[in-house]
Design a protein around this motif. Sequence first.
Motif, PDB file in Angstrom:
ATOM      1  N   LEU A 137      14.767   7.906  -1.779  1.00 15.97           N
ATOM      2  CA  LEU A 137      13.599   8.365  -2.338  1.00 15.97           C
ATOM      3  C   LEU A 137      12.460   8.022  -1.890  1.00 15.97           C
ATOM      4  CD1 LEU A 137      15.143   7.768  -5.917  1.00 15.97           C
ATOM      5  CD2 LEU A 137      14.754   9.751  -5.188  1.00 15.97           C
ATOM      6  N   ILE A 138      11.428   8.537  -2.012  1.00 11.40           N
ATOM      7  CA  ILE A 138      10.089   8.223  -1.696  1.00 11.40           C
ATOM      8  C   ILE A 138       9.299   8.564  -2.913  1.00 11.40           C
ATOM      9  CG2 ILE A 138       8.019   8.397  -0.025  1.00 11.40           C
ATOM     10  CD1 ILE A 138       9.972   9.304   1.987  1.00 11.40           C
ATOM     11  N   TYR A 139       8.670   7.454  -3.460  1.00  9.15           N
ATOM     12  CA  TYR A 139       7.698   7.536  -4.648  1.00  9.15           C
ATOM     13  C   TYR A 139       6.240   7.501  -4.011  1.00  9.15           C
ATOM     14  CZ  TYR A 139      11.858   6.368  -7.193  1.00  9.15           C
ATOM     15  OH  TYR A 139      13.160   6.259  -7.636  1.00  9.15           O
ATOM     16  N   GLU A 140       5.282   8.334  -4.281  1.00 14.47           N
ATOM     17  CA  GLU A 140       3.844   8.205  -4.198  1.00 14.47           C
ATOM     18  C   GLU A 140       3.333   7.940  -5.477  1.00 14.47           C
ATOM     19  OE1 GLU A 140       0.534  11.264  -3.028  1.00 14.47           O
ATOM     20  OE2 GLU A 140       1.868  10.683  -1.198  1.00 14.47           O
ATOM     21  N   ILE A 141       2.735   6.712  -5.292  1.00 16.27           N
ATOM     22  CA  ILE A 141       1.689   6.241  -6.642  1.00 16.27           C
ATOM     23  C   ILE A 141       0.382   5.828  -6.147  1.00 16.27           C
ATOM     24  CG2 ILE A 141       1.797   4.445  -8.466  1.00 16.27           C
ATOM     25  CD1 ILE A 141       4.753   3.915  -7.118  1.00 16.27           C
ATOM     26  N   GLY A 142      -0.281   6.701  -6.474  1.00 15.39           N
ATOM     27  CA  GLY A 142      -1.887   6.738  -5.825  1.00 15.39           C
ATOM     28  C   GLY A 142      -2.125   6.500  -4.471  1.00 15.39           C
ATOM     29  N   MET A 143      -2.728   5.555  -3.867  1.00 21.85           N
ATOM     30  CA  MET A 143      -2.696   5.247  -2.568  1.00 21.85           C
ATOM     31  C   MET A 143      -1.367   4.331  -1.709  1.00 21.85           C
ATOM     32  SD  MET A 143      -5.040   7.226  -1.884  1.00 21.85           S
ATOM     33  CE  MET A 143      -4.899   6.944  -0.103  1.00 21.85           C
ATOM     34  N   SER A 144      -0.575   4.595  -2.746  1.00 25.97           N
ATOM     35  CA  SER A 144       0.812   3.732  -2.264  1.00 25.97           C
ATOM     36  C   SER A 144       1.889   4.538  -2.470  1.00 25.97           C
ATOM     37  CB  SER A 144       0.980   2.526  -3.175  1.00 25.97           C
ATOM     38  OG  SER A 144      -0.175   1.467  -2.782  1.00 25.97           O
ATOM     39  N   ALA A 145       3.010   4.055  -1.462  1.00 30.02           N
ATOM     40  CA  ALA A 145       4.447   4.734  -1.510  1.00 30.02           C
ATOM     41  C   ALA A 145       5.538   3.885  -1.618  1.00 30.02           C
ATOM     42  CB  ALA A 145       4.554   5.880  -0.611  1.00 30.02           C
ATOM     43  N   VAL A 146       6.440   3.998  -2.044  1.00 26.25           N
ATOM     44  CA  VAL A 146       7.850   3.314  -2.083  1.00 26.25           C
ATOM     45  C   VAL A 146       8.935   3.869  -1.757  1.00 26.25           C
ATOM     46  CG1 VAL A 146       9.320   1.889  -3.819  1.00 26.25           C
ATOM     47  CG2 VAL A 146       6.799   1.908  -4.387  1.00 26.25           C
ATOM     48  N   LEU A 147       9.590   3.480  -0.796  1.00 24.78           N
ATOM     49  CA  LEU A 147      10.581   3.851  -0.162  1.00 24.78           C
ATOM     50  C   LEU A 147      11.969   3.301  -0.531  1.00 24.78           C
ATOM     51  CD1 LEU A 147      11.972   5.686   2.428  1.00 24.78           C
ATOM     52  CD2 LEU A 147      11.299   3.698   3.780  1.00 24.78           C
ATOM     53  N   GLU A 148      12.996   3.950  -0.990  1.00 21.94           N
ATOM     54  CA  GLU A 148      14.144   3.561  -1.113  1.00 21.94           C
ATOM     55  C   GLU A 148      15.133   3.997   0.021  1.00 21.94           C
ATOM     56  OE1 GLU A 148      16.152   3.947  -5.091  1.00 21.94           O
ATOM     57  OE2 GLU A 148      14.200   3.622  -6.159  1.00 21.94           O
ATOM     58  N   TRP A 149      15.831   3.279   0.889  1.00 21.52           N
ATOM     59  CA  TRP A 149      16.663   3.654   1.798  1.00 21.52           C
ATOM     60  C   TRP A 149      18.191   3.283   1.737  1.00 21.52           C
ATOM     61  CZ3 TRP A 149      18.423  -0.092   5.135  1.00 21.52           C
ATOM     62  CH2 TRP A 149      17.850  -1.355   4.869  1.00 21.52           C
ATOM     63  N   ARG A 150      18.762   3.664   2.630  1.00 26.38           N
ATOM     64  CA  ARG A 150      20.115   3.189   2.977  1.00 26.38           C
ATOM     65  C   ARG A 150      20.151   3.458   4.577  1.00 26.38           C
ATOM     66  NH1 ARG A 150      23.532   7.607   4.064  1.00 26.38           N
ATOM     67  NH2 ARG A 150      22.612   9.528   3.158  1.00 26.38           N
ATOM     68  N   ASP A 151      21.475   3.015   5.288  1.00 25.32           N
ATOM     69  CA  ASP A 151      21.661   3.523   6.591  1.00 25.32           C
ATOM     70  C   ASP A 151      23.276   3.767   6.547  1.00 25.32           C
ATOM     71  OD1 ASP A 151      23.417   1.309   6.462  1.00 25.32           O
ATOM     72  OD2 ASP A 151      22.458  -0.103   7.924  1.00 25.32           O
ATOM     73  N   PRO A 152      23.610   4.392   7.851  1.00 26.05           N
ATOM     74  CA  PRO A 152      24.838   5.039   8.070  1.00 26.05           C
ATOM     75  C   PRO A 152      26.039   4.122   7.552  1.00 26.05           C
ATOM     76  CG  PRO A 152      23.548   5.637   9.819  1.00 26.05           C
ATOM     77  CD  PRO A 152      22.894   4.456   9.087  1.00 26.05           C
ATOM     78  N   ILE A 153      25.847   2.751   7.777  1.00 18.22           N
ATOM     79  CA  ILE A 153      26.985   1.730   7.347  1.00 18.22           C
ATOM     80  C   ILE A 153      26.839   1.314   5.528  1.00 18.22           C
ATOM     81  CG2 ILE A 153      27.381   1.264   9.536  1.00 18.22           C
ATOM     82  CD1 ILE A 153      26.259  -1.517   8.999  1.00 18.22           C
TER      83      ILE A 153
ATOM     84  N   ARG B 158      24.201  -0.027   4.163  1.00 16.97           N
ATOM     85  CA  ARG B 158      23.199  -1.033   3.681  1.00 16.97           C
ATOM     86  C   ARG B 158      22.078  -0.294   3.096  1.00 16.97           C
ATOM     87  NH1 ARG B 158      22.198  -4.259   9.176  1.00 16.97           N
ATOM     88  NH2 ARG B 158      22.194  -1.946   9.703  1.00 16.97           N
ATOM     89  N   ARG B 159      21.537  -1.180   2.095  1.00 16.52           N
ATOM     90  CA  ARG B 159      20.412  -0.479   1.091  1.00 16.52           C
ATOM     91  C   ARG B 159      19.175  -1.178   1.094  1.00 16.52           C
ATOM     92  NH1 ARG B 159      22.478   3.981  -1.148  1.00 16.52           N
ATOM     93  NH2 ARG B 159      20.946   4.239  -2.660  1.00 16.52           N
ATOM     94  N   GLY B 160      18.283  -0.789   0.718  1.00 15.77           N
ATOM     95  CA  GLY B 160      16.754  -1.505   0.678  1.00 15.77           C
ATOM     96  C   GLY B 160      15.779  -0.816   0.372  1.00 15.77           C
ATOM     97  N   CYS B 161      14.509  -1.521   0.395  1.00 11.35           N
ATOM     98  CA  CYS B 161      13.313  -0.523  -0.108  1.00 11.35           C
ATOM     99  C   CYS B 161      12.048  -1.160   0.665  1.00 11.35           C
ATOM    100  CB  CYS B 161      13.023  -0.756  -1.692  1.00 11.35           C
ATOM    101  SG  CYS B 161      12.562  -2.509  -2.242  1.00 11.35           S
ATOM    102  N   GLY B 162      11.084  -0.297   0.609  1.00 19.16           N
ATOM    103  CA  GLY B 162       9.999  -0.744   1.292  1.00 19.16           C
ATOM    104  C   GLY B 162       8.836  -0.302   0.240  1.00 19.16           C
ATOM    105  N   ALA B 163       7.610  -1.050   0.339  1.00 10.83           N
ATOM    106  CA  ALA B 163       6.268  -0.532  -0.451  1.00 10.83           C
ATOM    107  C   ALA B 163       5.338  -0.447   0.783  1.00 10.83           C
ATOM    108  CB  ALA B 163       6.135  -1.590  -1.432  1.00 10.83           C
ATOM    109  N   PHE B 164       4.431   0.465   0.529  1.00 12.01           N
ATOM    110  CA  PHE B 164       3.266   0.538   1.643  1.00 12.01           C
ATOM    111  C   PHE B 164       2.029   1.191   0.915  1.00 12.01           C
ATOM    112  CE2 PHE B 164       7.336   1.852   3.355  1.00 12.01           C
ATOM    113  CZ  PHE B 164       7.465   1.362   4.727  1.00 12.01           C
ATOM    114  N   ALA B 165       0.886   0.411   1.228  1.00 14.77           N
ATOM    115  CA  ALA B 165      -0.131   0.612   0.505  1.00 14.77           C
ATOM    116  C   ALA B 165      -1.012   1.275   2.041  1.00 14.77           C
ATOM    117  CB  ALA B 165      -1.074  -0.562   0.244  1.00 14.77           C
ATOM    118  N   VAL B 166      -1.622   2.326   1.391  1.00 19.15           N
ATOM    119  CA  VAL B 166      -2.236   3.250   2.729  1.00 19.15           C
ATOM    120  C   VAL B 166      -3.752   3.331   2.333  1.00 19.15           C
ATOM    121  CG1 VAL B 166      -2.212   5.541   3.770  1.00 19.15           C
ATOM    122  CG2 VAL B 166       0.049   4.399   3.104  1.00 19.15           C
ATOM    123  N   ARG B 167      -4.462   3.113   3.331  1.00 17.67           N
ATOM    124  CA  ARG B 167      -5.888   3.509   3.350  1.00 17.67           C
ATOM    125  C   ARG B 167      -6.388   4.118   4.552  1.00 17.67           C
ATOM    126  NH1 ARG B 167      -7.796  -2.595   2.298  1.00 17.67           N
ATOM    127  NH2 ARG B 167      -8.441  -2.236   4.590  1.00 17.67           N
TER     128      ARG B 167
END
Length: 114
Positions: free
Chosen positions: A65-81, A83-92
């Motif tokens: 999933l990728i959530y866009e919130i204002g000038m930010s985005a949150v990424l929920e990810w997995r890989d082929p084996i 594993r799961r995780g998340c990332g948060a990105f502030a964009v300007r």
Amino acid sequence: MKPREVVEEWVRRFNMCDAVAVAELYREDAVHLPAKQRSIAGRSAIQKMFEQDFAVAGTTCIPELIYEIGMSAVLEWRDPIGRRGCGAFAVRDSRIAFAYWDELASVRVAESST
């Protein structure tokens, strides 16, 4: 680019294991904060971090999933084996100003499945 588009492009470049291309998405004064690690400041230091990471690990980021919130985005990810995780990105100005990457979430999930 909108934050979601920046993150989608980040995933594409990350999966190519191209540290130069990934770093181009960051502002010169960006900060990248891997979970439980020291923050990495500046585009050139971020590029070096990715170069080192890509040389050691071949992680593939599959967006859940990728959530866009204002000038930010949150990424929920997995890989082929699995594993799961998340990332948060502030964009300007269509560049990443700050990124938080929770790599440890993938370790906890992987450990709990063994």
